[in-house]
Design a protein around this motif. Structure first.
Motif, PDB file in Angstrom:
ATOM      1  N   ILE A   1       0.836  -1.190   0.000  1.00 55.65           N
ATOM      2  CA  ILE A   1       0.000   0.000   0.000  1.00 55.65           C
ATOM      3  C   ILE A   1       0.874   1.244   0.000  1.00 55.65           C
ATOM      4  N   VAL A   2       0.581   2.156  -0.905  1.00 56.39           N
ATOM      5  CA  VAL A   2       1.350   3.389  -1.054  1.00 56.39           C
ATOM      6  C   VAL A   2       0.430   4.576  -0.783  1.00 56.39           C
ATOM      7  N   LYS A   3       0.907   5.550  -0.043  1.00 59.45           N
ATOM      8  CA  LYS A   3       0.118   6.748   0.211  1.00 59.45           C
ATOM      9  C   LYS A   3       0.340   7.747  -0.925  1.00 59.45           C
ATOM     10  N   PRO A   4      -0.707   8.420  -1.341  1.00 57.04           N
ATOM     11  CA  PRO A   4      -0.575   9.394  -2.438  1.00 57.04           C
ATOM     12  C   PRO A   4       0.176  10.635  -1.983  1.00 57.04           C
ATOM     13  N   PRO A   5       0.681  11.435  -2.925  1.00 57.36           N
ATOM     14  CA  PRO A   5       1.469  12.620  -2.567  1.00 57.36           C
ATOM     15  C   PRO A   5       0.642  13.737  -1.956  1.00 57.36           C
ATOM     16  N   LYS A   6      -0.658  13.763  -2.237  1.00 63.27           N
ATOM     17  CA  LYS A   6      -1.539  14.800  -1.688  1.00 63.27           C
ATOM     18  C   LYS A   6      -2.976  14.327  -1.798  1.00 63.27           C
ATOM     19  N   GLU A   7      -3.903  15.159  -1.376  1.00 63.56           N
ATOM     20  CA  GLU A   7      -5.305  14.780  -1.422  1.00 63.56           C
ATOM     21  C   GLU A   7      -5.791  14.674  -2.867  1.00 63.56           C
ATOM     22  N   GLY A   8      -6.733  13.779  -3.087  1.00 66.52           N
ATOM     23  CA  GLY A   8      -7.271  13.604  -4.426  1.00 66.52           C
ATOM     24  C   GLY A   8      -8.505  12.733  -4.398  1.00 66.52           C
ATOM     25  N   VAL A   9      -8.768  12.055  -5.505  1.00 66.46           N
ATOM     26  CA  VAL A   9      -9.897  11.139  -5.601  1.00 66.46           C
ATOM     27  C   VAL A   9      -9.350   9.746  -5.905  1.00 66.46           C
ATOM     28  N   TYR A  10     -10.180   8.743  -5.639  1.00 65.85           N
ATOM     29  CA  TYR A  10      -9.749   7.357  -5.785  1.00 65.85           C
ATOM     30  C   TYR A  10     -10.684   6.613  -6.728  1.00 65.85           C
ATOM     31  N   GLU A  11     -10.122   5.642  -7.408  1.00 61.68           N
ATOM     32  CA  GLU A  11     -10.917   4.734  -8.221  1.00 61.68           C
ATOM     33  C   GLU A  11     -10.668   3.318  -7.734  1.00 61.68           C
ATOM     34  N   LEU A  12     -11.734   2.622  -7.372  1.00 58.24           N
ATOM     35  CA  LEU A  12     -11.636   1.210  -7.039  1.00 58.24           C
ATOM     36  C   LEU A  12     -12.142   0.420  -8.236  1.00 58.24           C
ATOM     37  N   ALA A  13     -11.226  -0.240  -8.932  1.00 56.94           N
ATOM     38  CA  ALA A  13     -11.571  -1.071 -10.087  1.00 56.94           C
ATOM     39  C   ALA A  13     -11.603  -2.523  -9.636  1.00 56.94           C
ATOM     40  N   THR A  14     -12.708  -3.198  -9.885  1.00 51.10           N
ATOM     41  CA  THR A  14     -12.891  -4.580  -9.449  1.00 51.10           C
ATOM     42  C   THR A  14     -12.969  -5.484 -10.669  1.00 51.10           C
ATOM     43  N   PHE A  15     -12.128  -6.507 -10.681  1.00 51.39           N
ATOM     44  CA  PHE A  15     -12.030  -7.418 -11.819  1.00 51.39           C
ATOM     45  C   PHE A  15     -12.459  -8.811 -11.390  1.00 51.39           C
ATOM     46  N   GLN A  16     -13.456  -9.340 -12.061  1.00 54.66           N
ATOM     47  CA  GLN A  16     -13.876 -10.707 -11.832  1.00 54.66           C
ATOM     48  C   GLN A  16     -13.204 -11.585 -12.879  1.00 54.66           C
ATOM     49  N   MET A  17     -12.221 -12.367 -12.434  1.00 49.67           N
ATOM     50  CA  MET A  17     -11.456 -13.194 -13.345  1.00 49.67           C
ATOM     51  C   MET A  17     -12.099 -14.575 -13.486  1.00 49.67           C
ATOM     52  N   LYS A  18     -11.715 -15.288 -14.521  1.00 54.65           N
ATOM     53  CA  LYS A  18     -12.225 -16.631 -14.736  1.00 54.65           C
ATOM     54  C   LYS A  18     -11.665 -17.577 -13.667  1.00 54.65           C
ATOM     55  N   PRO A  19     -12.384 -18.651 -13.353  1.00 53.96           N
ATOM     56  CA  PRO A  19     -11.899 -19.597 -12.347  1.00 53.96           C
ATOM     57  C   PRO A  19     -10.529 -20.164 -12.722  1.00 53.96           C
ATOM     58  N   GLY A  20      -9.761 -20.467 -11.706  1.00 59.42           N
ATOM     59  CA  GLY A  20      -8.425 -21.027 -11.925  1.00 59.42           C
ATOM     60  C   GLY A  20      -7.372 -20.356 -11.080  1.00 59.42           C
ATOM     61  N   GLY A  21      -7.640 -19.120 -10.666  1.00 58.74           N
ATOM     62  CA  GLY A  21      -6.708 -18.430  -9.789  1.00 58.74           C
ATOM     63  C   GLY A  21      -5.529 -17.837 -10.525  1.00 58.74           C
ATOM     64  N   PRO A  22      -4.670 -17.130  -9.791  1.00 58.89           N
ATOM     65  CA  PRO A  22      -3.523 -16.439 -10.379  1.00 58.89           C
ATOM     66  C   PRO A  22      -2.515 -17.358 -11.047  1.00 58.89           C
ATOM     67  N   ALA A  23      -2.546 -18.656 -10.718  1.00 55.47           N
ATOM     68  CA  ALA A  23      -1.659 -19.572 -11.425  1.00 55.47           C
ATOM     69  C   ALA A  23      -1.952 -19.566 -12.920  1.00 55.47           C
ATOM     70  N   LEU A  24      -3.195 -19.219 -13.284  1.00 52.17           N
ATOM     71  CA  LEU A  24      -3.576 -19.150 -14.693  1.00 52.17           C
ATOM     72  C   LEU A  24      -3.498 -17.733 -15.251  1.00 52.17           C
ATOM     73  N   TRP A  25      -3.992 -16.739 -14.465  1.00 47.41           N
ATOM     74  CA  TRP A  25      -4.099 -15.384 -15.012  1.00 47.41           C
ATOM     75  C   TRP A  25      -3.261 -14.342 -14.275  1.00 47.41           C
ATOM     76  N   GLY A  26      -2.575 -14.757 -13.204  1.00 44.73           N
ATOM     77  CA  GLY A  26      -1.859 -13.787 -12.379  1.00 44.73           C
ATOM     78  C   GLY A  26      -0.764 -13.026 -13.113  1.00 44.73           C
ATOM     79  N   GLU A  27       0.001 -13.722 -13.941  1.00 40.17           N
ATOM     80  CA  GLU A  27       1.112 -13.076 -14.648  1.00 40.17           C
ATOM     81  C   GLU A  27       0.612 -11.985 -15.597  1.00 40.17           C
TER      82      GLU A  27
END
Length: 250
Positions: free
Chosen positions: A140-166
């Motif tokens: 976790i990194v703190k931003p340099p000053k105040e701003g706005v945030y975007e939370l992007a949520t990705f629903q990946m296909k089953p299999g876990g990062p061993a398949l899609w993590g790279e």
């Protein structure tokens, strides 16, 4: 006998004598494993539309009673994206035993119960939570000053990062390198909808975020990296978040 230890989204077995399937499973481990017990609870409250200001005023006034028990990473109100009237916050715990002790203490904290819980619960329409881990290749990194945030949520296909993590990591790193927005953290869900990854970004303003996103659509580096990751993607969604006055992440 053997035991299972967690890889980023997969299970890897270890013992002095392993059954044949264990070697196959272990061969899929291409990313750093999840050894750190620290996890992050994502809590989302949907507030009655006419009661948002009242809820925010109450939590702003009494949040110190809650943070006396455990660490608040950040708290935001939703500005755009999906169901409206959301308050989203992230709490950090050392492990599950730590969280259990915190919630036991909160149940006994009369001041917190009387000043916040009893007054706020009638204002809440719905509560949701997810238990997430920070991915091993991210801090976790703190931003340099105040701003706005975007939370992007990705629903990946089953299999876990061993398949899609790279491919997913490459897409995130490409966005970091081009510098259109600043990465705050990447989290994957342990309890909740599985194969889900949340990416928290920071930009100075909503307009600077929009301008950066438009430039990224025309950047061949981003397009190539995202194309590979999208092969493993089911859907994704996002929210624009405004930090509350008491949020550690501004």
């Amino acid at each position: 006998m053997f035991h299972l230890r967690r890889h980023w989204g997969t299970l890897v077995a270890s013992a002095s004598r392993r059954p044949p399937w264990v070697e196959v499973c272990a061969s899929f481990a291409t990313d750093p494993r999840q050894y750190d017990g620290t996890f992050y609870e994502f809590r989302t409250y949907i507030i009655q539309p006419a009661k948002m200001n009242e809820f925010l005023e109450n939590i702003n006034k009494h949040i110190h009673l809650r943070t006396a028990h455990s660490e608040l990473v950040g708290c935001w109100r939703q500005e755009f994206g999906g169901v409206m009237n959301k308050v989203f916050h992230i709490w950090k715990y050392d492990n599950f035993a730590h969280r259990a002790k915190v919630w036991e203490a909160l149940a006994k904290d009369k001041e917190w119960q009387e000043k916040f819980i009893s007054k706020s619960l009638p204002l809440i329409v719905q509560q949701k939570n997810e238990i997430t881990y920070l991915v091993p290749w991210c801090k976790i990194v703190k931003p340099p000053k105040e701003g706005v945030y975007e939370l992007a949520t990705f629903q990946m296909k089953p299999g876990g990062p061993a398949l899609w993590g790279e491919h997913f990591q490459k897409a995130v790193n490409t966005h970091i390198q081009v510098g259109y927005s600043k990465l705050i953290g990447v989290f994957h869900t342990e309890y909740g909808t599985l194969n889900r990854v949340h990416v928290l970004w920071w930009t100075e303003t909503a307009d600077s975020r929009a301008a950066g996103r438009h430039r990224s659509h025309e950047d061949a580096r981003v397009v190539a990296a995202v194309r590979e990751s999208c092969n493993h993607l089911k859907f994704h969604e996002n929210m624009l978040l405004i930090p509350t006055p008491f949020s550690p992440l501004k």
